[in-house]
Design an enzyme around this catalytic site. Structure first.
Site, PDB file in Angstrom:
ATOM      1  N   ARG A  46       0.771  -1.254  -0.016  1.00 34.33           N
ATOM      2  CA  ARG A  46       0.111   0.093  -0.008  1.00 34.33           C
ATOM      3  C   ARG A  46       1.054   1.240   0.012  1.00 34.33           C
ATOM      4  O   ARG A  46       0.692   2.399  -0.542  1.00 34.33           O
ATOM      5  CB  ARG A  46      -1.124   0.018   1.066  1.00 34.33           C
ATOM      6  CG  ARG A  46      -1.752   1.295   1.269  1.00 34.33           C
ATOM      7  CD  ARG A  46      -2.786   1.285   2.354  1.00 34.33           C
ATOM      8  NE  ARG A  46      -2.431   0.584   3.514  1.00 34.33           N
ATOM      9  CZ  ARG A  46      -1.642   0.970   4.638  1.00 34.33           C
ATOM     10  NH1 ARG A  46      -1.340   2.154   4.524  1.00 34.33           N
ATOM     11  NH2 ARG A  46      -1.502   0.290   5.783  1.00 34.33           N
ATOM     12  N   TYR A  98     -16.937  17.150 -15.196  1.00 33.89           N
ATOM     13  CA  TYR A  98     -17.348  15.860 -15.157  1.00 33.89           C
ATOM     14  C   TYR A  98     -18.281  15.632 -13.921  1.00 33.89           C
ATOM     15  O   TYR A  98     -18.157  15.999 -12.967  1.00 33.89           O
ATOM     16  CB  TYR A  98     -16.345  14.981 -14.856  1.00 33.89           C
ATOM     17  CG  TYR A  98     -16.296  13.380 -14.640  1.00 33.89           C
ATOM     18  CD1 TYR A  98     -17.367  12.659 -15.530  1.00 33.89           C
ATOM     19  CD2 TYR A  98     -15.882  12.883 -13.493  1.00 33.89           C
ATOM     20  CE1 TYR A  98     -17.622  11.380 -15.083  1.00 33.89           C
ATOM     21  CE2 TYR A  98     -16.105  11.407 -13.323  1.00 33.89           C
ATOM     22  CZ  TYR A  98     -17.105  10.759 -14.182  1.00 33.89           C
ATOM     23  OH  TYR A  98     -17.412   9.629 -13.552  1.00 33.89           O
ATOM     24  N   ASP A 171      -7.492  18.897 -14.642  1.00 34.17           N
ATOM     25  CA  ASP A 171      -7.826  17.678 -15.128  1.00 34.17           C
ATOM     26  C   ASP A 171      -7.479  17.693 -16.640  1.00 34.17           C
ATOM     27  O   ASP A 171      -8.349  18.266 -17.443  1.00 34.17           O
ATOM     28  CB  ASP A 171      -9.391  17.477 -15.029  1.00 34.17           C
ATOM     29  CG  ASP A 171      -9.712  15.977 -15.303  1.00 34.17           C
ATOM     30  OD1 ASP A 171      -9.174  15.277 -15.765  1.00 34.17           O
ATOM     31  OD2 ASP A 171     -10.616  15.448 -14.644  1.00 34.17           O
ATOM     32  N   LYS A 196      -8.704   6.513 -18.982  1.00 31.53           N
ATOM     33  CA  LYS A 196      -9.192   6.989 -20.410  1.00 31.53           C
ATOM     34  C   LYS A 196      -7.949   6.654 -21.375  1.00 31.53           C
ATOM     35  O   LYS A 196      -7.489   5.543 -21.641  1.00 31.53           O
ATOM     36  CB  LYS A 196      -9.453   8.204 -20.255  1.00 31.53           C
ATOM     37  CG  LYS A 196     -10.507   8.454 -19.429  1.00 31.53           C
ATOM     38  CD  LYS A 196     -12.058   7.476 -19.200  1.00 31.53           C
ATOM     39  CE  LYS A 196     -13.249   8.049 -18.445  1.00 31.53           C
ATOM     40  NZ  LYS A 196     -12.952   7.993 -16.848  1.00 31.53           N
TER      41      LYS A 196
END
Length: 381
Positions: A46, A98, A171, A196
């Site tokens: 992690r 978004y 973004d 994406k």
């Protein structure tokens, strides 16, 4: 080294143990230690994992960043960034954002006492300073925006944000670092949904944050470890694999988008085409200045919501699906799909809007399929 070379080699030296040319998938949760606190840079996955490290180093290089942090999703990255903000502080955000980010801001953080101001893209480019004060912590923009393909002047927004000590977050998902590098334009932080264009094959979910600010990076590294929204090694490997072909894919996405736009512009059933590569687009001049090309996302308007809903279900090569940026072309109705959470907002997506994620198939097939779908739309009355 040039972009295409760094995409293949940055952070990805052959494996020292075996000579593997491809970065291995270090599928482990923990790492052996030579003594208490003595290890080879990794103790628990992690906190860090070698596959993730390779991704972070490569993508940071592509974004002209000194520091990169990978996350389990774009919204995981956004959630982590929001821990840089305290209740009572303000985030100024582009209103054409978004839907998932708007949902998070309006339904998760606003009820907890975080303040949000939403501005149109042109106001962020030309009049942002008038909306900022000492409580503003972040200015959050997309450029191009999702789903209306608006453009924000990143340099101008950064200048205004810095006057009040705020951070500009961009973004960059729609453009990708191949077409636009916001840190070079003055932004403080870049965020991606690596799901994406960076992954590029619709087979992984991930997020990423890049910055040149060492204090911001140190805080993000702590939050990454403490909040735990980290990608697994296989997800990291998939995005890293996608980066290797990002340049050639983006070139094809852009070329196909131009062909699609040219077809839609002349079609009698299309009311308007939204694409920053069009000279008539209100943000074209800014986009031409801060982008190397105009991307693979195209939106267009038809006469009515019913026409839009019927049309997106009628294509055969274009797949009706949410998401974007994969090698296959996708079509969707933002008002009912990706941006349904903004339906009650003053800046809801238009009901007659269709969003295209132009893939890398043969442009002729994409155009023919749209022509077939549009031909079946009932004539306007």
């Amino acid at each position: 080294m040039e972009f295409e070379t760094r995409a293949i080699h940055a952070g990805q030296a052959p494996d020292a143990a075996t000579g593997s040319v491809t970065t291995p998938i270090y599928q482990t949760s923990t790492f052996a230690q030579e003594a208490v606190g003595v290890h080879k840079g990794y103790d628990y996955a992690r906190v860090a994992n070698p596959t993730r490290t390779a991704l972070e180093e490569c993508l940071a290089s592509l974004e002209s960043a000194a520091h990169g942090h990978a996350f389990s999703s774009g919204l995981g990255a956004t959630t982590t960034l929001m821990h840089l903000v305290d209740p009572g502080q303000r985030v100024v955000c582009v209103n054409d954002v978004y839907g998932g980010v708007y949902r998070m801001f309006s339904q998760v953080y606003a009820p907890k006492g975080y303040a949000f101001t939403y501005l149109p893209p042109e106001e962020l480019s030309t009049g942002l300073a008038a909306h900022l004060d000492e409580t503003t912590r972040l200015v959050w923009v997309e450029s191009p925006t999702n789903p209306l393909l608006n453009v924000v002047d990143i340099h101008a927004a950064a200048t205004a944000a810095h006057e009040v000590g705020a951070l500009l977050v961009v973004d960059n998902t729609f453009a990708s670092p191949f077409l636009q590098r916001p840190l070079e334009l003055g932004a403080d932080v870049v965020v991606h949904s690596t799901t994406k264009y960076l992954g590029g094959h619709s087979d992984v979910v991930g997020g990423f944050v890049a910055t040149n600010d060492p204090a911001v990076s140190e805080r993000l590294r702590f939050l990454q470890k403490s909040l735990g929204a980290v990608p697994g090694p296989f997800d990291s490997w998939l995005v890293l694999r996608g980066l290797k072909t990002l340049a050639v894919r983006m070139q094809r996405h852009c070329a196909n988008a131009r062909a699609v736009v040219a077809f839609l512009e002349d079609h009698p059933r299309v009311v308007d085409v939204l694409y920053p590569g069009r000279p008539s687009h209100p943000g074209h001049e800014i986009a031409a200045r801060q982008m190397d090309d105009f991307g693979g996302m195209v939106s267009f308007l038809v006469e009515s919501e019913d026409e839009a809903v019927d049309l997106v279900a009628r294509t055969r090569v274009w797949t009706l699906a949410e998401s974007l940026g994969g090698v296959e072309s996708l079509i969707e109705h933002p008002y009912r799909m990706t941006h349904a959470s903004t339906a009650d907002a003053p800046f809801a997506a238009p009901r007659n809007l269709i969003r295209l994620s132009v893939g890398i198939e043969a442009a002729e097939d994409l155009v023919d399929d749209l022509a077939h779908a549009l031909a079946a739309v009932p004539a306007r009355t």
